[in-house]
Design a protein around this motif. Structure first.
Motif, mmCIF file in Angstrom:
data_model
loop_
_atom_site.group_PDB
_atom_site.id
_atom_site.type_symbol
_atom_site.label_atom_id
_atom_site.label_comp_id
_atom_site.label_asym_id
_atom_site.label_seq_id
_atom_site.Cartn_x
_atom_site.Cartn_y
_atom_site.Cartn_z
ATOM 1 N N PRO A 128 -17.797 -5.468 -1.228
ATOM 2 C CA PRO A 128 -18.873 -5.446 -2.229
ATOM 3 C C PRO A 128 -19.143 -6.838 -2.807
ATOM 4 O O PRO A 128 -18.313 -7.740 -2.700
ATOM 5 N N HIS A 129 -20.284 -6.989 -3.430
ATOM 6 C CA HIS A 129 -20.670 -8.281 -4.000
ATOM 7 C C HIS A 129 -19.925 -8.572 -5.301
ATOM 8 O O HIS A 129 -19.690 -9.742 -5.634
ATOM 9 N N GLU A 130 -19.564 -7.538 -6.038
ATOM 10 C CA GLU A 130 -18.887 -7.721 -7.318
ATOM 11 C C GLU A 130 -17.467 -7.180 -7.253
ATOM 12 O O GLU A 130 -17.213 -6.131 -6.665
ATOM 13 N N HIS A 131 -16.531 -7.910 -7.876
ATOM 14 C CA HIS A 131 -15.120 -7.488 -7.964
ATOM 15 C C HIS A 131 -14.558 -7.148 -6.585
ATOM 16 O O HIS A 131 -13.820 -6.180 -6.425
ATOM 17 N N GLU A 132 -14.888 -7.964 -5.622
ATOM 18 C CA GLU A 132 -14.487 -7.706 -4.232
ATOM 19 C C GLU A 132 -12.984 -7.541 -4.078
ATOM 20 O O GLU A 132 -12.502 -6.695 -3.321
ATOM 21 N N ASP A 158 -9.852 20.101 -5.277
ATOM 22 C CA ASP A 158 -10.015 19.020 -6.257
ATOM 23 C C ASP A 158 -10.180 17.718 -5.494
ATOM 24 O O ASP A 158 -9.502 17.488 -4.485
ATOM 25 N N VAL A 159 -11.082 16.863 -5.967
ATOM 26 C CA VAL A 159 -11.262 15.558 -5.350
ATOM 27 C C VAL A 159 -11.607 14.540 -6.427
ATOM 28 O O VAL A 159 -12.337 14.832 -7.375
ATOM 29 N N VAL A 160 -11.020 13.350 -6.306
ATOM 30 C CA VAL A 160 -11.338 12.219 -7.174
ATOM 31 C C VAL A 160 -11.704 11.056 -6.272
ATOM 32 O O VAL A 160 -10.866 10.566 -5.512
ATOM 33 N N ALA A 161 -12.955 10.624 -6.337
ATOM 34 C CA ALA A 161 -13.433 9.534 -5.485
ATOM 35 C C ALA A 161 -14.174 8.533 -6.359
ATOM 36 O O ALA A 161 -15.405 8.526 -6.409
ATOM 37 N N ARG A 162 -13.426 7.669 -7.044
ATOM 38 C CA ARG A 162 -14.074 6.682 -7.911
ATOM 39 C C ARG A 162 -13.247 5.423 -8.119
ATOM 40 O O ARG A 162 -13.636 4.543 -8.880
ATOM 41 N N TRP A 163 -12.085 5.304 -7.425
ATOM 42 C CA TRP A 163 -11.203 4.174 -7.658
ATOM 43 C C TRP A 163 -11.233 3.209 -6.478
ATOM 44 O O TRP A 163 -11.275 3.621 -5.328
ATOM 45 N N PRO A 164 -11.168 1.880 -6.754
ATOM 46 C CA PRO A 164 -11.126 0.899 -5.662
ATOM 47 C C PRO A 164 -9.811 0.967 -4.894
ATOM 48 O O PRO A 164 -8.805 1.493 -5.384
ATOM 49 N N GLY A 165 -9.815 0.399 -3.690
ATOM 50 C CA GLY A 165 -8.700 0.554 -2.770
ATOM 51 C C GLY A 165 -7.372 -0.005 -3.239
ATOM 52 O O GLY A 165 -6.321 0.405 -2.734
ATOM 53 N N SER A 166 -7.367 -0.937 -4.179
ATOM 54 C CA SER A 166 -6.098 -1.511 -4.633
ATOM 55 C C SER A 166 -5.341 -0.596 -5.587
ATOM 56 O O SER A 166 -4.172 -0.837 -5.879
ATOM 57 N N VAL A 167 -5.995 0.446 -6.078
ATOM 58 C CA VAL A 167 -5.367 1.343 -7.048
ATOM 59 C C VAL A 167 -4.478 2.337 -6.321
ATOM 60 O O VAL A 167 -4.895 2.989 -5.353
ATOM 61 N N HIS A 168 -3.242 2.466 -6.792
ATOM 62 C CA HIS A 168 -2.268 3.331 -6.126
ATOM 63 C C HIS A 168 -2.522 4.800 -6.452
ATOM 64 O O HIS A 168 -3.069 5.145 -7.507
ATOM 65 N N ASP A 169 -2.086 5.670 -5.536
ATOM 66 C CA ASP A 169 -2.284 7.111 -5.694
ATOM 67 C C ASP A 169 -1.748 7.634 -7.012
ATOM 68 O O ASP A 169 -2.339 8.526 -7.634
ATOM 69 N N SER A 170 -0.601 7.104 -7.463
ATOM 70 C CA SER A 170 0.013 7.616 -8.692
ATOM 71 C C SER A 170 -0.870 7.353 -9.907
ATOM 72 O O SER A 170 -0.946 8.184 -10.820
ATOM 73 N N ARG A 171 -1.560 6.204 -9.921
ATOM 74 C CA ARG A 171 -2.450 5.934 -11.049
ATOM 75 C C ARG A 171 -3.693 6.817 -10.986
ATOM 76 O O ARG A 171 -4.173 7.299 -12.010
ATOM 77 N N VAL A 172 -4.223 7.004 -9.777
ATOM 78 C CA VAL A 172 -5.379 7.889 -9.635
ATOM 79 C C VAL A 172 -5.049 9.267 -10.203
ATOM 80 O O VAL A 172 -5.839 9.863 -10.940
#
Length: 326
Positions: A128-132, A158-172
């Motif tokens: 992405p262009h921002e916060h790559e 249940d589904v959560v699809a809003r976190w960038p790839g660097s975020v770990h599953d436990s935080r999601v």
């Protein structure tokens, strides 16, 4: 089967979608060459089925690439809207639903009281262009981290699809409504199964990292066999919608909507028994039970959660227990 291979829906399923969302995507004015609701649905299904190659859609349906882009935006916005999501992605709330799910899961490998299996998966995106930098995951590629929970029938609950790839599953998980739901006592006495990347909880059981005896080994075997359903289910989702396999060339916010739309459509296909190109039993080659552990990512000990896991293991997987998984 040719229609299913091309659009992932059969003809009756396409007509059902037209009834479901047609009013939300029908042209508001009668102008020449306006694209009908059915055409918009077909263009969108083709894109989701084959991957991010919009030029193929424009050639197949004889419309311009900018038109395809506008169609995708309108249809995916409707499919990922809260009203549609709530209609097709629902976490169990009633005792009879808990019992049905737990009995079905127990039939897999004798693991009792399970109502869902949870895992994280990554959906690749263009940088992405921002916060790559925050979208770079542990494998060094740009992605969206997605948390998904399946029931024993391979349906998404249940589904959560809003976190960038660097975020770990436990935080999601920790930041999700699902966490608040279970911490508040929802489905007391039942639990989810997750891998070692998640924290051990009374409602979330994880495997032993180094089993010390036959009881813990039996627990781990049953846990692994039962939790494998989530890997197969993610594999089915990605096999059904090829757009989730490659690098999606959209902005992250739109990618999240695409993911949710695919989850909604997956559940509709399950409800209508529409097959996936013939074979419904596919593993997710990008996600396996030991992936996070192999990467050295594991949660710090949770005393209360570990004690409850010990209780479950001793109660159901001791040598003299009928639940021992051999």
């Amino acid at each position: 089967m040719e229609i299913i291979q091309r659009y992932r829906f059969d003809m009756n399923g396409i007509l059902y979608l037209e009834q479901l969302i047609g009013n939300g995507i029908t042209p508001k004015v009668n102008r020449n060459n306006a694209i009908s609701a059915r055409q918009k649905i077909l263009i969108t299904l083709r894109y989701l089925a084959t991957g991010p190659i919009q030029l193929n859609d424009s050639d197949l349906h004889k419309v311009s690439q900018p038109t395809v882009s506008r169609v995708l935006t309108s249809v995916i916005d409707v499919l990922s809207s809260p009203d549609i999501v709530r209609q097709f992605i629902r976490f169990p709330t009633m005792d009879d639903q808990f019992r049905r799910n737990s009995l079905q899961f127990q039939g897999i490998a004798r693991f009792p009281n399970v109502i869902g299996v949870i895992d994280g998966t990554h959906i690749g995106i263009k940088a992405p262009h921002e916060h790559e930098e925050v979208f770079v995951n542990r494998k060094g590629v740009h992605s969206i981290t997605v948390q998904v929970v399946f029931d024993p029938f391979h349906r998404i609950i249940d589904v959560v699809a809003r976190w960038p790839g660097s975020v770990h599953d436990s935080r999601v998980l920790r930041e999700s409504g699902l966490f608040e739901l279970f911490e508040g006592g929802h489905a007391n006495g039942y639990y989810l199964l997750g891998d070692s990347g998640y924290p051990a909880k009374r409602w979330l059981l994880t495997p032993y990292l180094a089993p010390q005896n036959a009881t813990e080994e039996g627990y781990n075997r049953s846990h692994k066999i039962t939790r494998a359903l989530v890997e197969r289910s993610i594999g089915q989702l990605k096999k059904r919608f090829g757009v989730l396999h490659g690098e999606i060339n959209l902005e992250p916010q739109k990618v999240c909507k695409v993911i949710v739309a695919c989850c909604v459509l997956h559940n509709i296909c399950k409800e209508r028994a529409i097959p996936i190109n013939g074979d419904d039993d596919s593993d997710d080659e990008d996600d396996n039970a030991d992936d996070q552990l192999a990467q050295g990512v594991q949660q710090p000990p949770n005393v209360a959660g570990n004690r409850f896991r010990d209780h479950v293991a001793a109660t159901y997987f001791s040598n003299d227990s009928c639940f021992c998984c051999c």
